[in-house]
Motif scaffolding. Structure first.
Motif, short mmCIF file in Angstrom:
data_model
loop_
_atom_site.label_atom_id
_atom_site.label_comp_id
_atom_site.label_asym_id
_atom_site.label_seq_id
_atom_site.Cartn_x
_atom_site.Cartn_y
_atom_site.Cartn_z
N MET A 1 0.82 -1.22 0.00
CA MET A 1 0.00 0.00 0.00
C MET A 1 0.85 1.27 0.00
O MET A 1 0.50 2.25 -0.67
CB MET A 1 -0.94 0.01 1.21
N ASP A 2 1.94 1.26 0.73
CA ASP A 2 2.73 2.48 0.90
C ASP A 2 3.83 2.66 -0.14
O ASP A 2 4.23 3.79 -0.43
CB ASP A 2 3.37 2.51 2.29
N ASN A 3 4.34 1.57 -0.70
CA ASN A 3 5.48 1.68 -1.62
C ASN A 3 5.15 1.19 -3.03
O ASN A 3 5.22 1.95 -3.99
CB ASN A 3 6.67 0.89 -1.08
N GLU A 4 4.83 -0.10 -3.12
CA GLU A 4 4.67 -0.74 -4.42
C GLU A 4 3.54 -0.13 -5.25
O GLU A 4 3.72 0.21 -6.42
CB GLU A 4 4.41 -2.24 -4.21
N ARG A 5 2.35 0.02 -4.66
CA ARG A 5 1.21 0.53 -5.43
C ARG A 5 1.43 1.98 -5.88
O ARG A 5 1.22 2.29 -7.07
CB ARG A 5 -0.09 0.40 -4.63
N PRO A 6 1.85 2.90 -5.00
CA PRO A 6 2.08 4.27 -5.48
C PRO A 6 3.14 4.35 -6.58
O PRO A 6 3.00 5.12 -7.53
CB PRO A 6 2.55 5.02 -4.23
N ARG A 7 4.19 3.53 -6.48
CA ARG A 7 5.22 3.52 -7.51
C ARG A 7 4.64 3.04 -8.85
O ARG A 7 4.93 3.60 -9.91
CB ARG A 7 6.39 2.63 -7.08
N MET A 8 3.79 2.00 -8.80
CA MET A 8 3.19 1.48 -10.02
C MET A 8 2.18 2.47 -10.61
O MET A 8 2.09 2.62 -11.83
CB MET A 8 2.54 0.13 -9.75
N VAL A 9 1.43 3.17 -9.76
CA VAL A 9 0.50 4.20 -10.24
C VAL A 9 1.27 5.28 -10.98
O VAL A 9 0.84 5.77 -12.03
CB VAL A 9 -0.33 4.79 -9.07
N TRP B 1 2.74 7.86 -16.05
CA TRP B 1 3.77 8.28 -17.01
C TRP B 1 3.54 7.62 -18.36
O TRP B 1 3.58 8.27 -19.40
CB TRP B 1 5.15 7.93 -16.47
N ALA B 2 3.26 6.30 -18.35
CA ALA B 2 3.06 5.57 -19.60
C ALA B 2 1.82 6.07 -20.34
O ALA B 2 1.83 6.18 -21.57
CB ALA B 2 2.94 4.08 -19.33
N ALA B 3 0.76 6.40 -19.59
CA ALA B 3 -0.46 6.90 -20.21
C ALA B 3 -0.24 8.26 -20.86
O ALA B 3 -0.85 8.59 -21.88
CB ALA B 3 -1.58 6.98 -19.18
N GLU C 1 -0.44 0.20 -28.06
CA GLU C 1 0.80 -0.55 -28.21
C GLU C 1 1.83 -0.14 -27.17
O GLU C 1 3.03 -0.26 -27.40
CB GLU C 1 1.35 -0.36 -29.62
N ASN C 2 1.36 0.34 -26.04
CA ASN C 2 2.25 0.84 -25.00
C ASN C 2 2.46 -0.27 -23.96
O ASN C 2 1.63 -0.51 -23.09
CB ASN C 2 1.62 2.08 -24.36
N GLY C 3 3.58 -0.97 -24.06
CA GLY C 3 3.88 -2.09 -23.16
C GLY C 3 3.96 -1.68 -21.70
O GLY C 3 3.50 -2.41 -20.81
N GLY D 1 1.89 -2.19 -16.51
CA GLY D 1 1.59 -1.46 -15.28
C GLY D 1 0.18 -1.69 -14.80
O GLY D 1 -0.07 -1.90 -13.61
N LYS D 2 -0.79 -1.68 -15.73
CA LYS D 2 -2.19 -1.93 -15.36
C LYS D 2 -2.35 -3.35 -14.83
O LYS D 2 -3.05 -3.58 -13.84
CB LYS D 2 -3.11 -1.71 -16.57
N LYS D 3 -1.69 -4.30 -15.48
CA LYS D 3 -1.78 -5.70 -15.02
C LYS D 3 -1.17 -5.84 -13.63
O LYS D 3 -1.73 -6.48 -12.74
CB LYS D 3 -1.06 -6.62 -16.01
N ARG D 4 -0.02 -5.22 -13.43
CA ARG D 4 0.65 -5.29 -12.13
C ARG D 4 -0.19 -4.61 -11.05
O ARG D 4 -0.27 -5.09 -9.91
CB ARG D 4 2.04 -4.65 -12.21
N LEU D 5 -0.85 -3.51 -11.37
CA LEU D 5 -1.74 -2.84 -10.42
C LEU D 5 -2.89 -3.77 -9.99
O LEU D 5 -3.25 -3.81 -8.82
CB LEU D 5 -2.32 -1.56 -11.01
#
Length: 187
Positions: free
Chosen positions: A45-53, A58-60, A67-69, A74-78
């Protein structure tokens, strides 16, 4: 049906990370196991999720998402992170913390015991009986609902118990029962 109303999923169930609890049973866990799961939850909750968001944002912003890997990964990992957060939250809410050191010095097998036993083939093994969410078979830890733990529970040193296996019934002799020593508070 519009794609806007379909659930985004990769075909996996929400709670597949660990085995389900047997119906009507409690989720026993040691204080160390509880602390480990809690630390994992807060780390997500404090590290992994905010980093992935941040990565998904950024990717969006890079434009075409088709075609943006980075965006798709990132969406799958979220989704995986959110699934694990839900799972850990549910398990921690129903956890019943049991302190194995309360049985220190006793020779009867209860939750949290480290048991040395010998089977019919004269093979000696040592296992520690822990909760479903914390047992690691690579570290000779078994869940309290496993066949060997169920056979050993409430037995005493020197007792011979019957273990039902796929190849038949085996007799298992309890050689030793150990519990961790109680923690001493040094203030």
């Amino acid at each position: 049906m519009s794609k806007a109303f379909t659930r985004e999923t990769d075909g996996e169930d929400d709670d597949i990370s660990l085995p389900p609890l047997p119906a009507g049973s409690k989720n026993y866990i040691t204080p160390l196991g509880y602390a480990t799961l809690r630390a994992e939850l807060f780390g997500l909750m404090d590290n992994e999720r905010p980093r992935m968001v941040e990565i998904v944002h950024w990717a969006a912003s890079n434009g075409d998402r088709s075609e943006n890997g980075d965006y798709h990964y990132g969406k799958k990992r979220l989704r995986e992170i959110d699934r694990r957060i839900r799972f850990l939250t549910k398990r921690l809410e129903i956890a019943e913390i049991t302190e194995p050191s309360n049985h220190h010095g006793k020779d009867q097998v209860f939750f949290g015991a480290t048991v040395t036993y010998v089977d019919d083939a004269n093979v000696e093994r040592t296992v520690t009986i822990l909760g479903i969410d914390e047992a690691d078979s690579l570290k000779a830890q078994v869940t309290w609902v496993s066949p060997i733990a169920r056979a050993l529970l409430k037995a005493r040193e020197g007792d011979v118990v019957k273990l039902i296996t796929p190849v038949g019934v085996q007799e298992v002799e309890v050689l030793a029962v150990r519990y961790p020593a109680p923690a001493t508070d040094k203030a």
